[in-house]
Design an enzyme around this catalytic site. Structure first.
Site, PDB file in Angstrom:
ATOM      1  N   ASN A 104      44.481  40.208  27.215  1.00  0.00           N
ATOM      2  CA  ASN A 104      43.892  39.832  28.501  1.00  0.00           C
ATOM      3  C   ASN A 104      43.826  38.329  28.772  1.00  0.00           C
ATOM      4  OD1 ASN A 104      41.896  39.718  26.537  1.00  0.00           O
ATOM      5  ND2 ASN A 104      40.261  40.333  27.923  1.00  0.00           N
ATOM      6  N   GLU A 202      35.877  39.835  17.122  1.00  0.00           N
ATOM      7  CA  GLU A 202      35.426  39.695  18.519  1.00  0.00           C
ATOM      8  C   GLU A 202      35.893  40.952  19.225  1.00  0.00           C
ATOM      9  OE1 GLU A 202      33.855  37.058  19.649  1.00  0.00           O
ATOM     10  OE2 GLU A 202      34.214  35.601  18.070  1.00  0.00           O
ATOM     11  N   CYS A 236      36.574  40.780  28.480  1.00  0.00           N
ATOM     12  CA  CYS A 236      35.622  41.366  27.527  1.00  0.00           C
ATOM     13  C   CYS A 236      34.192  41.049  27.959  1.00  0.00           C
ATOM     14  CB  CYS A 236      35.881  40.834  26.132  1.00  0.00           C
ATOM     15  SG  CYS A 236      35.919  39.034  26.068  1.00  0.00           S
ATOM     16  N   GLU A 411      33.294  32.518  18.570  1.00  0.00           N
ATOM     17  CA  GLU A 411      34.349  31.570  18.888  1.00  0.00           C
ATOM     18  C   GLU A 411      33.727  30.438  19.688  1.00  0.00           C
ATOM     19  OE1 GLU A 411      37.984  33.482  20.316  1.00  0.00           O
ATOM     20  OE2 GLU A 411      38.385  33.919  18.215  1.00  0.00           O
TER      21      GLU A 411
HETATM   22  P1  NAD Z   1      43.584  46.111  21.141  1.00  0.00           P
HETATM   23  O1  NAD Z   1      42.454  46.379  20.229  1.00  0.00           O
HETATM   24  O2  NAD Z   1      44.414  47.243  21.585  1.00  0.00           O
HETATM   25  O3  NAD Z   1      44.592  45.073  20.452  1.00  0.00           O
HETATM   26  C1  NAD Z   1      44.159  43.812  19.973  1.00  0.00           C
HETATM   27  C2  NAD Z   1      45.181  43.277  18.989  1.00  0.00           C
HETATM   28  O4  NAD Z   1      45.158  44.081  17.803  1.00  0.00           O
HETATM   29  C3  NAD Z   1      46.625  43.323  19.499  1.00  0.00           C
HETATM   30  O5  NAD Z   1      47.302  42.167  19.056  1.00  0.00           O
HETATM   31  C4  NAD Z   1      47.151  44.553  18.825  1.00  0.00           C
HETATM   32  O6  NAD Z   1      48.561  44.572  18.701  1.00  0.00           O
HETATM   33  C5  NAD Z   1      46.484  44.468  17.469  1.00  0.00           C
HETATM   34  N1  NAD Z   1      46.415  45.719  16.701  1.00  0.00           N
HETATM   35  C6  NAD Z   1      46.510  46.996  17.148  1.00  0.00           C
HETATM   36  N2  NAD Z   1      46.355  47.853  16.107  1.00  0.00           N
HETATM   37  C7  NAD Z   1      46.151  47.117  14.993  1.00  0.00           C
HETATM   38  C8  NAD Z   1      45.924  47.425  13.614  1.00  0.00           C
HETATM   39  N3  NAD Z   1      45.875  48.682  13.177  1.00  0.00           N
HETATM   40  N4  NAD Z   1      45.739  46.409  12.751  1.00  0.00           N
HETATM   41  C9  NAD Z   1      45.762  45.132  13.181  1.00  0.00           C
HETATM   42  N5  NAD Z   1      45.988  44.768  14.469  1.00  0.00           N
HETATM   43  C10 NAD Z   1      46.184  45.749  15.369  1.00  0.00           C
HETATM   44  O7  NAD Z   1      42.977  45.297  22.376  1.00  0.00           O
HETATM   45  P2  NAD Z   1      43.682  44.902  23.740  1.00  0.00           P
HETATM   46  O8  NAD Z   1      43.854  46.138  24.558  1.00  0.00           O
HETATM   47  O9  NAD Z   1      44.845  44.001  23.521  1.00  0.00           O
HETATM   48  O10 NAD Z   1      42.535  43.983  24.372  1.00  0.00           O
HETATM   49  C11 NAD Z   1      41.460  44.494  25.080  1.00  0.00           C
HETATM   50  C12 NAD Z   1      40.237  44.620  24.200  1.00  0.00           C
HETATM   51  O11 NAD Z   1      39.939  43.385  23.597  1.00  0.00           O
HETATM   52  C13 NAD Z   1      39.004  45.004  24.991  1.00  0.00           C
HETATM   53  O12 NAD Z   1      38.268  45.944  24.259  1.00  0.00           O
HETATM   54  C14 NAD Z   1      38.268  43.697  25.089  1.00  0.00           C
HETATM   55  O13 NAD Z   1      36.857  43.822  25.289  1.00  0.00           O
HETATM   56  C15 NAD Z   1      38.556  43.070  23.795  1.00  0.00           C
HETATM   57  N6  NAD Z   1      38.357  41.637  23.890  1.00  0.00           N
HETATM   58  C16 NAD Z   1      37.304  41.073  23.240  1.00  0.00           C
HETATM   59  C17 NAD Z   1      37.073  39.709  23.348  1.00  0.00           C
HETATM   60  C18 NAD Z   1      35.915  39.036  22.654  1.00  0.00           C
HETATM   61  O14 NAD Z   1      35.882  37.838  22.623  1.00  0.00           O
HETATM   62  N7  NAD Z   1      34.974  39.752  22.097  1.00  0.00           N
HETATM   63  C19 NAD Z   1      37.924  38.932  24.127  1.00  0.00           C
HETATM   64  C20 NAD Z   1      38.984  39.536  24.777  1.00  0.00           C
HETATM   65  C21 NAD Z   1      39.201  40.892  24.643  1.00  0.00           C
END
Ligand code: NAD
Length: 433
Positions: A104, A202, A236, A411
């Site tokens: 995102n 996060e 997020c 962060e």
């Molecule tokens: P996601 O969890 O699908 O993916 C995040 C990352 O993890 C990607 O790079 C993905 O390829 C990787 N990944 C997937 N499976 C994995 C595994 N088994 N092992 C290691 N890495 C793996 O999230 P998304 O759809 O890309 O992003 C949206 C989510 O991120 C939402 O839930 C949002 O709230 C959260 N988010 C949190 C923050 C924060 O600061 N807390 C900031 C931005 C987004």
């Protein structure tokens, strides 16, 4: 490799001042190449180009500027003890850090890991989300041009789960900085736990915004709209749960229903667009599914609630849903789209209890004209950041992160810098007379 680049000291051995100079050059080059970065970010995420230029790209540069300064302050401390010894602490980098980022905010959330990790002398292997690798590819070029030595930043693109899992498990990876969904965060944290690797997590959010009748309504409505349409709700720290004090409940819903229809929705390449498309067909299905479920649970769709047909893109109208029960999925789960649920409350106590009633705890908002209430409520909300009479203001100096299912990392700020280092104590015997 990242291991060799850490072990031979080509980066950590430069010292904080030199690393700082190089990171400042990174920031300058990001600013210089703003348009290229912005176009990539807009193309990849579907982000409105105007936001990519003014928020994402400068936001990434600011991370490097801020942590470049901290690179010069990897200070330990002298500890007074009754021992016959001189004791001090050193701050040292972890070694090789795996940075895993979501789709995102590719640039900002990459930079918020890279900048402190590199400032502290670590080397990094970065895995962006498979949907959005473009800005990281350009960033790799910029890091090299700025003088970051070979092997210090390493980019892995490809299938998310397989690659991410292999990266977390790799024996040369010493620490993990993960941002993503709570579901994937649990998997990554489990592996990290088994291997005893430090991890900053996060994760997802589902923030509540508490709007009290004593708030300046114009200012509050502005904050509320911003909180759920920014980045098409794929934020997020979005505020998709609006809690409104009963005397102004109907008024607020009426104003919102009119106002959200005025927010410019359109192509990401259009300069005036505020709401672009969602990132993928899956995400569109998911958001629509939440809204259908809400309607079937008795939710009143006061605005939106439908897809928008434009170039075959993944557009969804900004949606306001009133009168849902607190256990509805659209209230309890992270929707990650331009959808706002609105619930009434009668007392401050009830508002706090509703705010804290989901599994998440990333952010929250309090809209009130009463400063004492602002402090009181902010202290009792379970979240890593609370905004008062605004929404979404973030800065590299101000830490953010979650509690509960939103994770435990921080962060930005000195807290983030510290998390990319570890403490070593040195105790030197001092002979008596
Ligand atoms: P996601 O969890 O699908 O993916 C995040 C990352 O993890 C990607 O790079 C993905 O390829 C990787 N990944 C997937 N499976 C994995 C595994 N088994 N092992 C290691 N890495 C793996 O999230 P998304 O759809 O890309 O992003 C949206 C989510 O991120 C939402 O839930 C949002 O709230 C959260 N988010 C949190 C923050 C924060 O600061 N807390 C900031 C931005 C987004």
């Amino acid at each position: 490799t990242a291991r060799e680049a850490f072990d031979d000291g080509r980066w950590s051995g430069l010292g904080g001042r030199e690393r700082s100079r190089i990171l400042l050059r990174v920031a300058a080059l990001i600013r210089e190449r703003n348009e290229e970065f912005a176009r990539r970010e807009s193309l990849d995420v579907g982000k409105p180009i105007g936001f990519a230029r003014t928020i994402d790209v400068p936001g990434a540069a600011e991370q490097f500027e801020y942590f470049a300064t901290l690179a010069q302050h990897m200070d330990g401390a002298v500890r007074e003890t009754p021992l016959p010894a001189f004791a001090y602490t050193r701050r040292e980098p972890h070694g090789v850090v795996a940075a895993i980022s979501p789709f995102n905010f590719p640039m900002i959330l990459t930079s918020s890991k890279l900048a402190p990790a590199l400032a502290a002398g670590n080397t990094v292997v970065h895995k962006p989300a498979p949907q959005t690798p473009l800005s990281a590819q350009l960033l790799a070029e910029v890091l090299a041009d700025a003088g970051v030595p070979d092997g210090v930043y390493n980019l892995l693109t490809g299938p998310g789960a397989e690659l991410g899992d292999a990266l977390v498990r790799h024996p040369d990876v010493d620490a993990i900085a993960f941002t993503g969904s709570t579901a994937v965060g649990r998997v990554v944290a489990r592996t990290a736990g088994e291997l005893l690797k430090p991890i900053a997590a996060e994760l997802g959010g589902n923030a509540a915004d508490l709007l009290f009748a004593d708030a300046d309504l114009d200012q509050a409505i502005h904050a509320v709209i911003n909180s759920f349409v920014f980045n098409t709700g794929q934020f997020c720290m979005a505020g998709p749960r609006l809690l409104v004090e009963r005397p102004v409940y109907d008024t607020v819903i009426g104003i919102l229903a009119d106002a959200v229809g005025q927010v410019p929705l359109g192509r990401p390449s259009d300069e005036s667009t505020v709401i672009g498309p969602l990132v993928s067909a899956d995400q569109l299905e998911r958001v629509d599914g939440f809204v259908r479920d809400a309607a079937s649970r008795g939710g009143r769709i006061a605005a939106g609630g439908r897809r928008i047909d434009l170039d075959g893109g993944y557009y969804y109208a900004p949606t306001v849903i009133a009168d849902l029960p607190n256990d509805a999925i659209a209230v309890q789960e992270e929707v990650f789209g331009p959808v706002l649920t609105v619930q009434p409350f009668d007392t401050e106590e009830e508002a706090i209890s509703l705010a804290n009633s989901t599994a998440y705890g990333l952010a929250a908002g309090v809209q009130t004209g009463d400063i004492s209430r602002a402090h009181r409520v902010a202290a009792r909300i379970q979240a890593g950041i609370v905004w008062v009479n605004t929404w979404g203001l973030l800065d590299p100096a101000v830490p953010f992160g979650g509690v509960k299912a939103s994770g435990w990392g921080r962060e930005s700020g000195p807290e983030a810098f510290a998390s990319f280092t570890r403490t070593k104590s040195v105790v030197i015997a001092v002979d008596g007379d």
